[in-house]
Design a protein around this motif. Structure first.
Motif, mmCIF file in Angstrom:
data_model
loop_
_atom_site.group_PDB
_atom_site.id
_atom_site.type_symbol
_atom_site.label_atom_id
_atom_site.label_comp_id
_atom_site.label_asym_id
_atom_site.label_seq_id
_atom_site.Cartn_x
_atom_site.Cartn_y
_atom_site.Cartn_z
ATOM 1 N N UNK A 1 5.307 3.904 -17.273
ATOM 2 C CA UNK A 1 5.410 4.691 -18.244
ATOM 3 C C UNK A 1 6.893 5.323 -18.307
ATOM 4 N N UNK A 2 7.197 6.007 -17.047
ATOM 5 C CA UNK A 2 8.447 6.315 -16.869
ATOM 6 C C UNK A 2 9.820 5.257 -17.240
ATOM 7 N N UNK A 3 9.512 4.045 -16.783
ATOM 8 C CA UNK A 3 10.285 3.074 -17.214
ATOM 9 C C UNK A 3 10.504 2.612 -18.703
ATOM 10 N N UNK B 1 15.334 16.739 -17.575
ATOM 11 C CA UNK B 1 14.563 15.585 -17.304
ATOM 12 C C UNK B 1 13.649 15.585 -16.057
ATOM 13 N N UNK B 2 14.003 16.246 -15.157
ATOM 14 C CA UNK B 2 13.058 16.326 -14.102
ATOM 15 C C UNK B 2 11.907 17.151 -14.262
ATOM 16 N N UNK B 3 12.135 18.400 -15.285
ATOM 17 C CA UNK B 3 10.948 19.057 -15.657
ATOM 18 C C UNK B 3 10.203 18.392 -16.512
ATOM 19 N N UNK B 4 10.594 17.318 -17.446
ATOM 20 C CA UNK B 4 9.786 16.484 -18.312
ATOM 21 C C UNK B 4 8.819 15.593 -17.023
ATOM 22 N N UNK B 5 9.733 14.971 -16.279
ATOM 23 C CA UNK B 5 9.056 14.084 -15.281
ATOM 24 C C UNK B 5 7.880 14.936 -14.592
ATOM 25 N N UNK B 6 8.079 15.978 -14.119
ATOM 26 C CA UNK B 6 7.102 16.632 -13.341
ATOM 27 C C UNK B 6 5.953 17.094 -14.148
ATOM 28 N N UNK B 7 6.103 17.420 -15.393
ATOM 29 C CA UNK B 7 5.103 17.981 -16.387
ATOM 30 C C UNK B 7 4.380 16.539 -16.554
ATOM 31 N N UNK B 8 4.790 15.464 -16.950
ATOM 32 C CA UNK B 8 3.910 14.340 -17.028
ATOM 33 C C UNK B 8 3.386 14.020 -15.795
ATOM 34 N N UNK C 1 0.753 -1.159 0.074
ATOM 35 C CA UNK C 1 -0.073 -0.108 -0.036
ATOM 36 C C UNK C 1 0.890 1.328 -0.075
ATOM 37 N N UNK C 2 2.045 1.204 0.156
ATOM 38 C CA UNK C 2 3.023 2.239 -0.032
ATOM 39 C C UNK C 2 2.952 2.949 -1.487
ATOM 40 N N UNK C 3 2.364 2.238 -2.361
ATOM 41 C CA UNK C 3 2.391 2.878 -3.783
ATOM 42 C C UNK C 3 1.036 2.397 -4.268
ATOM 43 N N UNK C 4 0.043 3.427 -4.909
ATOM 44 C CA UNK C 4 -1.423 2.768 -5.568
ATOM 45 C C UNK C 4 -0.928 2.247 -6.890
ATOM 46 N N UNK C 5 -1.940 1.766 -7.438
ATOM 47 C CA UNK C 5 -2.038 1.132 -8.770
ATOM 48 C C UNK C 5 -2.028 2.321 -9.668
ATOM 49 N N UNK C 6 -2.552 3.449 -9.508
ATOM 50 C CA UNK C 6 -2.228 4.624 -10.474
ATOM 51 C C UNK C 6 -0.824 4.847 -10.554
ATOM 52 N N UNK C 7 -0.270 5.031 -9.460
ATOM 53 C CA UNK C 7 1.084 5.311 -9.362
ATOM 54 C C UNK C 7 2.152 4.424 -10.046
ATOM 55 N N UNK C 8 1.857 2.990 -9.967
ATOM 56 C CA UNK C 8 2.389 2.137 -10.629
ATOM 57 C C UNK C 8 2.199 2.425 -12.120
ATOM 58 N N UNK C 9 1.228 2.616 -12.762
ATOM 59 C CA UNK C 9 1.043 3.041 -14.013
ATOM 60 C C UNK C 9 1.905 4.041 -14.492
ATOM 61 N N UNK C 10 1.939 5.157 -13.656
ATOM 62 C CA UNK C 10 2.936 6.388 -13.897
ATOM 63 C C UNK C 10 4.330 5.772 -13.919
ATOM 64 N N UNK C 11 4.751 4.957 -13.098
ATOM 65 C CA UNK C 11 6.021 4.610 -13.108
ATOM 66 C C UNK C 11 6.449 3.843 -14.166
#
Length: 272
Positions: free
Chosen positions: A88-90, A251-258, A76-86
């Motif tokens: 995508x970043x992978x 890269x941080x800016x791209x990450x934050x914007x996404x 529960x430290x990470x949600x399913x929605x957060x997993x989807x974002x992660x």
């Protein structure tokens, strides 16, 4: 007079203690948000020092990252929605790695079964860990955006920044032009975050710079433990060129914007 001085001293002491408590709380929330990156750094160090059975080091790092990702969702430290974002970043990070290694920007000199075109699959998790930090910090600090630019401005700018990592090998490097655009577009933007219910505000450009700088520090630690290798580090390890801060900043800016765009899309989606 002495009573007034004592009361003033008590108030100042109380404010100092409160500020210290807020700072400690902020540091604790940041540490929890950095759990995934911290595991990667510890794994890089331990696998560099300790002998590894059965599999090459890169493969063990991939297994550790997969298990960590599974545990964070399961606990529960990470949600399913957060997993989807992660995830995508992978994929975004892995695409960048494949191109940069092909162009000779850096390399992964060790052996591994989980390498594709010279790139170990665990490398995508290093980008995913940035997204993990952003998602975790966003949720834990209850981040709100102030004066966020329109979607039609944010998406093309993020795409242009990401594409420049590829196109500058064949065309001019426009990172400084893009950095100027970021200052123009986000000059009035900021973030509000909460610590123990108290609201704080930070200019968005400052938050970009701070995260980019600390990732550059993390990059030095990662290359020291052999996460990857720049051409000038082949013979012996050297501090990563300070100019890399600009790359990490973008890269941080791209990450934050996404992440911010996906958060807004989620908030505006249909309510259950």
């Amino acid at each position: 007079m002495n009573v007034m001085i004592q009361n003033h001293a008590r108030k100042m002491k109380g404010r100092s203690m409160n500020a210290l408590q807020q700072l400690i709380r902020f540091g604790w929330e940041q540490a929890l948000s950095c759990l995934f990156p911290a595991v990667i750094f510890v794994s890089l160090a331990m696998t560099k020092i300790l002998p590894l059975p059965f599999l090459p080091r890169y493969d063990w790092l991939l297994i550790i990252c997969l298990l960590m990702q599974w545990w964070m969702v399961r606990s529960g430290l990470e949600t399913v929605d957060e997993l989807k974002v992660i995830t995508l970043f992978h994929l975004i990070g892995l695409a960048l790695e494949l191109f940069k290694v092909h162009m000779g920007s850096w390399s992964y000199p060790e052996e591994g079964y989980s390498k594709i075109f010279g790139v170990p699959l665990y490398s995508g998790f290093m980008y995913a860990s940035v997204a993990s930090y952003l998602c975790q910090a966003w949720r834990r600090l209850k981040v709100e955006l102030i004066k966020w630019p329109p979607f039609v401005v944010v998406v093309p700018l993020a795409a242009a920044i990401y594409l420049n990592f590829f196109t500058h090998h064949f065309w001019m490097d426009v990172r400084w032009w893009l950095s100027g655009l970021v200052l123009i577009v986000f000059g009035q933007s900021g973030v509000i975050y909460r610590i123990n219910g108290r609201r704080y505000r930070m200019p968005l450009a400052l938050s970009f710079g701070l995260i980019g700088f600390f990732i550059w520090i993390a990059e030095n630690i990662a290359t020291f433990f052999g996460a990857w290798e720049y051409p000038n580090q082949t013979g012996a390890w050297h501090v990563v060129n300070l100019g890399k801060v600009s790359s990490w900043l973008l890269l941080v800016i791209v990450s934050f914007l996404i992440v911010a765009t996906l958060k807004q899309v989620k908030e505006k989606g249909p309510k259950e």
